[in-house]
Design a protein around this motif. Sequence first.
Motif, PDB file in Angstrom:
ATOM      1  N   ARG A   1       0.853  -1.196   0.000  1.00 36.20           N
ATOM      2  CA  ARG A   1       0.000   0.000   0.000  1.00 36.20           C
ATOM      3  C   ARG A   1       0.879   1.232   0.000  1.00 36.20           C
ATOM      4  O   ARG A   1       1.896   1.271   0.687  1.00 36.20           O
ATOM      5  CB  ARG A   1      -0.816   0.064   1.301  1.00 36.20           C
ATOM      6  CG  ARG A   1      -1.993  -0.821   1.352  1.00 36.20           C
ATOM      7  CD  ARG A   1      -2.748  -0.634   2.680  1.00 36.20           C
ATOM      8  NE  ARG A   1      -3.856  -1.558   2.717  1.00 36.20           N
ATOM      9  CZ  ARG A   1      -5.007  -1.369   2.097  1.00 36.20           C
ATOM     10  NH1 ARG A   1      -5.227  -0.252   1.436  1.00 36.20           N
ATOM     11  NH2 ARG A   1      -5.952  -2.285   2.133  1.00 36.20           N
ATOM     12  N   TYR A   2       0.482   2.223  -0.789  1.00 33.33           N
ATOM     13  CA  TYR A   2       1.061   3.565  -0.650  1.00 33.33           C
ATOM     14  C   TYR A   2      -0.056   4.400  -0.041  1.00 33.33           C
ATOM     15  O   TYR A   2      -0.934   4.848  -0.761  1.00 33.33           O
ATOM     16  CB  TYR A   2       1.424   4.153  -2.010  1.00 33.33           C
ATOM     17  CG  TYR A   2       2.474   3.404  -2.815  1.00 33.33           C
ATOM     18  CD1 TYR A   2       3.830   3.540  -2.525  1.00 33.33           C
ATOM     19  CD2 TYR A   2       2.107   2.603  -3.898  1.00 33.33           C
ATOM     20  CE1 TYR A   2       4.795   2.887  -3.285  1.00 33.33           C
ATOM     21  CE2 TYR A   2       3.064   1.955  -4.663  1.00 33.33           C
ATOM     22  CZ  TYR A   2       4.405   2.104  -4.353  1.00 33.33           C
ATOM     23  OH  TYR A   2       5.354   1.464  -5.114  1.00 33.33           O
ATOM     24  N   GLY A   3      -0.075   4.563   1.246  1.00 30.52           N
ATOM     25  CA  GLY A   3      -1.202   5.252   1.883  1.00 30.52           C
ATOM     26  C   GLY A   3      -2.490   4.504   1.597  1.00 30.52           C
ATOM     27  O   GLY A   3      -2.606   3.313   1.898  1.00 30.52           O
TER      28      GLY A   3
ATOM     29  N   LEU B   1      -3.765   0.866  -3.006  1.00 26.92           N
ATOM     30  CA  LEU B   1      -3.345  -0.529  -2.937  1.00 26.92           C
ATOM     31  C   LEU B   1      -2.664  -0.884  -4.263  1.00 26.92           C
ATOM     32  O   LEU B   1      -3.322  -1.071  -5.280  1.00 26.92           O
ATOM     33  CB  LEU B   1      -4.582  -1.409  -2.713  1.00 26.92           C
ATOM     34  CG  LEU B   1      -4.360  -2.866  -2.381  1.00 26.92           C
ATOM     35  CD1 LEU B   1      -3.476  -3.044  -1.158  1.00 26.92           C
ATOM     36  CD2 LEU B   1      -5.690  -3.566  -2.172  1.00 26.92           C
ATOM     37  N   ALA B   2      -1.328  -0.918  -4.281  1.00 28.20           N
ATOM     38  CA  ALA B   2      -0.594  -1.093  -5.538  1.00 28.20           C
ATOM     39  C   ALA B   2      -0.415  -2.567  -5.896  1.00 28.20           C
ATOM     40  O   ALA B   2      -0.411  -2.935  -7.070  1.00 28.20           O
ATOM     41  CB  ALA B   2       0.771  -0.415  -5.440  1.00 28.20           C
ATOM     42  N   VAL B   3      -0.232  -3.411  -4.886  1.00 28.55           N
ATOM     43  CA  VAL B   3      -0.066  -4.856  -5.104  1.00 28.55           C
ATOM     44  C   VAL B   3      -0.896  -5.579  -4.054  1.00 28.55           C
ATOM     45  O   VAL B   3      -0.837  -5.234  -2.874  1.00 28.55           O
ATOM     46  CB  VAL B   3       1.422  -5.280  -4.985  1.00 28.55           C
ATOM     47  CG1 VAL B   3       1.566  -6.785  -5.017  1.00 28.55           C
ATOM     48  CG2 VAL B   3       2.251  -4.646  -6.096  1.00 28.55           C
TER      49      VAL B   3
ATOM     50  N   GLY C   1       1.338  -6.358 -17.724  1.00 28.62           N
ATOM     51  CA  GLY C   1       0.183  -5.607 -17.247  1.00 28.62           C
ATOM     52  C   GLY C   1       0.233  -4.188 -17.754  1.00 28.62           C
ATOM     53  O   GLY C   1       1.297  -3.697 -18.120  1.00 28.62           O
ATOM     54  N   PRO C   2      -0.896  -3.533 -17.771  1.00 32.94           N
ATOM     55  CA  PRO C   2      -0.937  -2.150 -18.249  1.00 32.94           C
ATOM     56  C   PRO C   2      -0.290  -1.198 -17.250  1.00 32.94           C
ATOM     57  O   PRO C   2       0.076  -1.600 -16.148  1.00 32.94           O
ATOM     58  CB  PRO C   2      -2.446  -1.872 -18.368  1.00 32.94           C
ATOM     59  CG  PRO C   2      -3.089  -2.808 -17.413  1.00 32.94           C
ATOM     60  CD  PRO C   2      -2.213  -4.020 -17.328  1.00 32.94           C
ATOM     61  N   ASN C   3      -0.165   0.068 -17.625  1.00 30.20           N
ATOM     62  CA  ASN C   3       0.379   1.075 -16.708  1.00 30.20           C
ATOM     63  C   ASN C   3      -0.387   1.049 -15.391  1.00 30.20           C
ATOM     64  O   ASN C   3      -1.613   0.949 -15.392  1.00 30.20           O
ATOM     65  CB  ASN C   3       0.267   2.478 -17.307  1.00 30.20           C
ATOM     66  CG  ASN C   3       1.210   2.682 -18.472  1.00 30.20           C
ATOM     67  OD1 ASN C   3       2.166   1.927 -18.633  1.00 30.20           O
ATOM     68  ND2 ASN C   3       0.940   3.675 -19.282  1.00 30.20           N
ATOM     69  N   GLY C   4       0.376   1.109 -14.307  1.00 29.26           N
ATOM     70  CA  GLY C   4      -0.264   1.160 -12.996  1.00 29.26           C
ATOM     71  C   GLY C   4      -0.677  -0.189 -12.435  1.00 29.26           C
ATOM     72  O   GLY C   4      -1.280  -0.265 -11.376  1.00 29.26           O
ATOM     73  N   ALA C   5      -0.318  -1.275 -13.132  1.00 30.03           N
ATOM     74  CA  ALA C   5      -0.751  -2.601 -12.687  1.00 30.03           C
ATOM     75  C   ALA C   5      -0.016  -3.069 -11.431  1.00 30.03           C
ATOM     76  O   ALA C   5      -0.487  -3.965 -10.726  1.00 30.03           O
ATOM     77  CB  ALA C   5      -0.545  -3.618 -13.809  1.00 30.03           C
ATOM     78  N   GLY C   6       1.165  -2.478 -11.176  1.00 31.57           N
ATOM     79  CA  GLY C   6       1.932  -2.879  -9.994  1.00 31.57           C
ATOM     80  C   GLY C   6       3.251  -3.565 -10.326  1.00 31.57           C
ATOM     81  O   GLY C   6       3.912  -4.115  -9.446  1.00 31.57           O
ATOM     82  N   LYS C   7       3.664  -3.495 -11.569  1.00 31.02           N
ATOM     83  CA  LYS C   7       4.885  -4.195 -11.996  1.00 31.02           C
ATOM     84  C   LYS C   7       6.130  -3.609 -11.335  1.00 31.02           C
ATOM     85  O   LYS C   7       6.948  -4.329 -10.772  1.00 31.02           O
ATOM     86  CB  LYS C   7       5.030  -4.134 -13.531  1.00 31.02           C
ATOM     87  CG  LYS C   7       3.805  -4.633 -14.283  1.00 31.02           C
ATOM     88  CD  LYS C   7       4.007  -4.625 -15.793  1.00 31.02           C
ATOM     89  CE  LYS C   7       4.171  -3.252 -16.417  1.00 31.02           C
ATOM     90  NZ  LYS C   7       2.997  -2.352 -16.280  1.00 31.02           N
ATOM     91  N   THR C   8       6.264  -2.280 -11.425  1.00 32.70           N
ATOM     92  CA  THR C   8       7.451  -1.631 -10.841  1.00 32.70           C
ATOM     93  C   THR C   8       7.476  -1.831  -9.332  1.00 32.70           C
ATOM     94  O   THR C   8       8.533  -2.102  -8.747  1.00 32.70           O
ATOM     95  CB  THR C   8       7.449  -0.117 -11.174  1.00 32.70           C
ATOM     96  OG1 THR C   8       7.551   0.017 -12.594  1.00 32.70           O
ATOM     97  CG2 THR C   8       8.600   0.613 -10.515  1.00 32.70           C
TER      98      THR C   8
ATOM     99  N   PRO D   1      16.456  -0.957 -13.377  1.00 28.75           N
ATOM    100  CA  PRO D   1      15.271  -0.131 -13.161  1.00 28.75           C
ATOM    101  C   PRO D   1      14.694   0.357 -14.496  1.00 28.75           C
ATOM    102  O   PRO D   1      15.373   0.312 -15.522  1.00 28.75           O
ATOM    103  CB  PRO D   1      15.784   1.047 -12.341  1.00 28.75           C
ATOM    104  CG  PRO D   1      17.231   0.889 -12.194  1.00 28.75           C
ATOM    105  CD  PRO D   1      17.695  -0.298 -12.960  1.00 28.75           C
ATOM    106  N   GLN D   2      13.461   0.843 -14.437  1.00 26.88           N
ATOM    107  CA  GLN D   2      12.808   1.315 -15.661  1.00 26.88           C
ATOM    108  C   GLN D   2      13.574   2.509 -16.260  1.00 26.88           C
ATOM    109  O   GLN D   2      13.682   2.634 -17.470  1.00 26.88           O
ATOM    110  CB  GLN D   2      11.371   1.720 -15.337  1.00 26.88           C
ATOM    111  CG  GLN D   2      10.507   1.886 -16.563  1.00 26.88           C
ATOM    112  CD  GLN D   2       9.024   1.997 -16.201  1.00 26.88           C
ATOM    113  OE1 GLN D   2       8.648   1.980 -15.027  1.00 26.88           O
ATOM    114  NE2 GLN D   2       8.193   2.120 -17.200  1.00 26.88           N
ATOM    115  N   HIS D   3      14.084   3.371 -15.392  1.00 30.57           N
ATOM    116  CA  HIS D   3      14.835   4.533 -15.874  1.00 30.57           C
ATOM    117  C   HIS D   3      16.189   4.560 -15.167  1.00 30.57           C
ATOM    118  O   HIS D   3      16.370   5.282 -14.176  1.00 30.57           O
ATOM    119  CB  HIS D   3      14.069   5.834 -15.568  1.00 30.57           C
ATOM    120  CG  HIS D   3      12.673   5.824 -16.106  1.00 30.57           C
ATOM    121  ND1 HIS D   3      12.402   5.881 -17.449  1.00 30.57           N
ATOM    122  CD2 HIS D   3      11.474   5.742 -15.489  1.00 30.57           C
ATOM    123  CE1 HIS D   3      11.096   5.848 -17.639  1.00 30.57           C
ATOM    124  NE2 HIS D   3      10.507   5.744 -16.457  1.00 30.57           N
TER     125      HIS D   3
END
Length: 224
Positions: A12-14, A17-19, A36-43, A72-74
């Motif tokens: 959780r980020y506050g 619920l990310a994962v 998964g699409p953007n925001g799916a929780g991969k990173t 990392p992604q970037h």
Amino acid sequence: MSILEISNLTKRYGEELAVKDLSFSLEQRTSTALIGPNGAGKTTTLSILAGLLKQTSGSVQLNYESGIGFLPQHPQLFPWLTALEFLEMAARLSGVRAKDVRRQSIKTLEMVGLGSAANKKTGAFSGGMKQRLGLAQAIVHQPKLLLLDEPVSALDPAGRREIMDLLKSLQHDTTILYSTHILNDAEEMTDQLLFLQHGRLVEQGSLAEVKERYAEPSIRIRFQ
Ligand code: ATP
């Protein structure tokens, strides 16, 4: 025995619920695509496995003393350094013995096709070269487990090809977990597919199993 076991991982980020309750395992020397699409929780998932983020609950068990490499992604490549200076720094940080740093860095640059660019500043690198140097940073200490966050998403077709070929050459003695939002990329190199949506694992299996359950186009529509 599997090299990595993840049980009921939740982050959780506050309020966000990310994962949510993610469980899967990675067998040794297999490749797994986290799709998964953007925001799916991969990173978020990969960052927890790489030890950069702490999960809210659940467990991550690494079963062998194997070393982990993370792209990392970037990746931050420090534009004022040459490729060799950057990689030597990365090698030291990832625990390569002092006497092996130079040799291992040069060998790794050659492996990723940057041998002739060793003394060029990374600030002058193309996107494809940067990604290859990022990958070099992840493998310079010869890890047995490689975590890659969208390794090819930002690249043109030629750059994608180069990185996918490089990853395939590592497959024989490395366990690879990589994220992507494009099923075509995963089709090339995968023993296991994990589909994430809104932080939940919604589909899991080999490519053949997943294709059998779903008509291919429907997965494309859902996940691209
Ligand atoms: P992308 O492909 O866009 O990188 P992703 O699948 O990697 O997406 P994450 O970056 O893990 O997804 O994000 C999962 C969810 O968590 C998203 O809803 C995102 O907004 C949220 N999130 C990620 N990082 C933070 C943060 N530091 N603080 C608050 N929320 C975050």
